[in-house]
Design an enzyme around this catalytic site. Sequence first.
Site, mmCIF file in Angstrom:
data_model
loop_
_atom_site.group_PDB
_atom_site.id
_atom_site.type_symbol
_atom_site.label_atom_id
_atom_site.label_comp_id
_atom_site.label_asym_id
_atom_site.label_seq_id
_atom_site.Cartn_x
_atom_site.Cartn_y
_atom_site.Cartn_z
ATOM 1 C CB CYS A 114 -14.079 -3.912 5.981
ATOM 2 S SG CYS A 114 -12.475 -4.654 5.673
ATOM 3 C CG HIS A 262 -13.436 0.115 6.121
ATOM 4 N ND1 HIS A 262 -12.621 -0.194 7.194
ATOM 5 C CD2 HIS A 262 -13.044 -0.703 5.098
ATOM 6 C CE1 HIS A 262 -11.792 -1.166 6.834
ATOM 7 N NE2 HIS A 262 -12.017 -1.489 5.580
ATOM 8 C CG ASN A 292 -8.282 -2.268 5.959
ATOM 9 O OD1 ASN A 292 -8.938 -2.469 6.970
ATOM 10 N ND2 ASN A 292 -8.721 -2.549 4.740
HETATM 11 O O1 UT7 Z 1 -11.475 -3.312 3.229
HETATM 12 C C1 UT7 Z 1 -11.243 -3.879 2.004
HETATM 13 C C2 UT7 Z 1 -9.803 -4.205 2.002
HETATM 14 N N1 UT7 Z 1 -9.160 -4.297 0.766
HETATM 15 C C3 UT7 Z 1 -9.019 -3.275 -0.108
HETATM 16 O O2 UT7 Z 1 -9.535 -2.201 0.035
HETATM 17 C C4 UT7 Z 1 -8.152 -3.570 -1.285
HETATM 18 C C5 UT7 Z 1 -8.563 -2.870 -2.530
HETATM 19 N N2 UT7 Z 1 -7.500 -3.070 -3.531
HETATM 20 C C6 UT7 Z 1 -6.374 -2.362 -3.476
HETATM 21 O O3 UT7 Z 1 -6.211 -1.512 -2.617
HETATM 22 C C7 UT7 Z 1 -5.333 -2.640 -4.509
HETATM 23 O O4 UT7 Z 1 -5.777 -3.622 -5.398
HETATM 24 C C8 UT7 Z 1 -3.964 -3.062 -3.897
HETATM 25 C C9 UT7 Z 1 -3.338 -1.883 -3.191
HETATM 26 C C10 UT7 Z 1 -4.145 -4.204 -2.929
HETATM 27 C C11 UT7 Z 1 -3.009 -3.532 -4.971
HETATM 28 O O5 UT7 Z 1 -2.868 -2.538 -5.948
HETATM 29 P P1 UT7 Z 1 -2.987 -2.927 -7.496
HETATM 30 O O6 UT7 Z 1 -2.780 -1.690 -8.248
HETATM 31 O O7 UT7 Z 1 -4.278 -3.655 -7.679
HETATM 32 O O8 UT7 Z 1 -1.719 -3.846 -7.682
HETATM 33 P P2 UT7 Z 1 -1.611 -5.357 -8.207
HETATM 34 O O9 UT7 Z 1 -2.029 -6.324 -7.170
HETATM 35 O O10 UT7 Z 1 -2.257 -5.440 -9.558
HETATM 36 O O11 UT7 Z 1 -0.071 -5.470 -8.407
HETATM 37 C C12 UT7 Z 1 0.660 -4.585 -9.287
HETATM 38 C C13 UT7 Z 1 2.125 -4.924 -9.177
HETATM 39 C C14 UT7 Z 1 2.408 -6.423 -9.320
HETATM 40 O O12 UT7 Z 1 3.639 -6.579 -9.972
HETATM 41 P P3 UT7 Z 1 3.695 -6.927 -11.555
HETATM 42 O O13 UT7 Z 1 2.957 -8.229 -11.681
HETATM 43 O O14 UT7 Z 1 2.995 -5.771 -12.230
HETATM 44 O O15 UT7 Z 1 5.155 -7.009 -11.834
HETATM 45 C C15 UT7 Z 1 2.566 -6.873 -7.896
HETATM 46 O O16 UT7 Z 1 3.375 -8.020 -7.753
HETATM 47 O O17 UT7 Z 1 2.626 -4.551 -7.897
HETATM 48 C C16 UT7 Z 1 3.252 -5.671 -7.276
HETATM 49 N N3 UT7 Z 1 3.036 -5.577 -5.828
HETATM 50 C C17 UT7 Z 1 3.888 -4.931 -5.016
HETATM 51 N N4 UT7 Z 1 5.047 -4.288 -5.233
HETATM 52 C C18 UT7 Z 1 5.668 -3.732 -4.169
HETATM 53 C C19 UT7 Z 1 1.993 -6.059 -5.105
HETATM 54 N N5 UT7 Z 1 2.167 -5.725 -3.821
HETATM 55 C C20 UT7 Z 1 3.324 -5.027 -3.726
HETATM 56 C C21 UT7 Z 1 4.035 -4.431 -2.677
HETATM 57 N N6 UT7 Z 1 5.185 -3.793 -2.930
HETATM 58 N N7 UT7 Z 1 3.564 -4.464 -1.407
#
Ligand code: UT7
Length: 335
Positions: A114, A262, A292
């Site tokens: 990135c 970014h 992204n």
């Molecule tokens: O350039 C760098 C690129 N990367 C980034 O910038 C990523 C930075 N991180 C983030 O943006 C966030 O961590 C994410 C958007 C990727 C994820 O958000 P989060 O609040 O950290 O969610 P999580 O991974 O902790 O997941 C929360 C819940 C989980 O379910 P349970 O275990 O609470 O039942 C996941 O399974 O959300 C679920 N989940 C989804 N649900 C619906 C994960 N992805 C999805 C999805 N749709 N696409």
Amino acid sequence: MYQSKITGLGYYVPDNVVTNEDLSKIMDTNDEWIVERTGIHERRHIVKGQDTTTTMGVKAAKIAIERAGIAKDDIDFIVFATISPEYYFPGPGVLVQRDLGLKTIGALDVRNQCSGFIYALSVADQFIKTGMYKNILVIGSEVQSPGLDMTTRGRSVSVIFGDGAGAAILSRSETANSGILSTHLHAEGVHAEELSVVAPGMGKRWVTDIIRDNDPEDLSYFPHMNGQLVFKNAVVRFNEVIQEALEANQLSVEDIDMLIPHQANLRISQFIQSKLRLSDDRVFNNIQKYGNTTAASIPIALTEAWEAGKIKPGDLVVLAAFGSGFTWASALIRW
Ligand code: UT7
């Protein structure tokens, strides 16, 4: 010493729009979750046979070259940033050189995820400031969609990323205190695997291992992302590297006319904006439309902001990025 100045910008995204609704038909996700956590409404995915990392980069480059008002043969060097090259080797720099018919000029590939576009811009800036080259084509282009796990298993990563390309012409200028004022590059390899694709590689999983095992549960060739760790580090490093750039030039946040972060996640951009207390007209985001696009996100956003008349001569523009590596970087530009 010479200055370097962005004299032309261009971008290209594939026509194929993939909405959150489209994704919810192939995996267990929904528009509400994606918009709330990332701000993304849709992204572009290439159609196989129509676009590649190089062809998209070439399309963006042609626009940038025309806007710079130079002939393609005036380009002295190419710097190409991507994490999604069409070949394991050679990288796309030489493919652009061939496709644009640029005789035998050098082509360098940058792989800093990135932060790749700012790293590439910084490399080009050094070549121009030392007087080695006059015009450098800098490209960020990504085809990520075919490498994502488009099932519920991969949903926390696959909903975020999109395909596209952006390009800039960096040219020699003799006007003091204008163009690229400074660039700032950082890395913290201790977190290398926290956002990575580790296979196939010459380390943990060789191509021959993957072929031999033929294991449908082998996920090593899909991106792995520790989303929360990335988020926590991103908000700190974005702020740090912006402040570092301002301090290096004895400027302050009040001097910023436009911040192009970014496009990692709209929530990250909004966090930075509120931390720096920047009004909405001083930050540009387009992740809502494109997701992204890794190394392509800054040149696409920069081009769109410029096309919309949001960047004017004399403006102070800040580019900042954070991503896999971890790597982070900033560039301060007097337009
Ligand atoms: O350039 C760098 C690129 N990367 C980034 O910038 C990523 C930075 N991180 C983030 O943006 C966030 O961590 C994410 C958007 C990727 C994820 O958000 P989060 O609040 O950290 O969610 P999580 O991974 O902790 O997941 C929360 C819940 C989980 O379910 P349970 O275990 O609470 O039942 C996941 O399974 O959300 C679920 N989940 C989804 N649900 C619906 C994960 N992805 C999805 C999805 N749709 N696409």
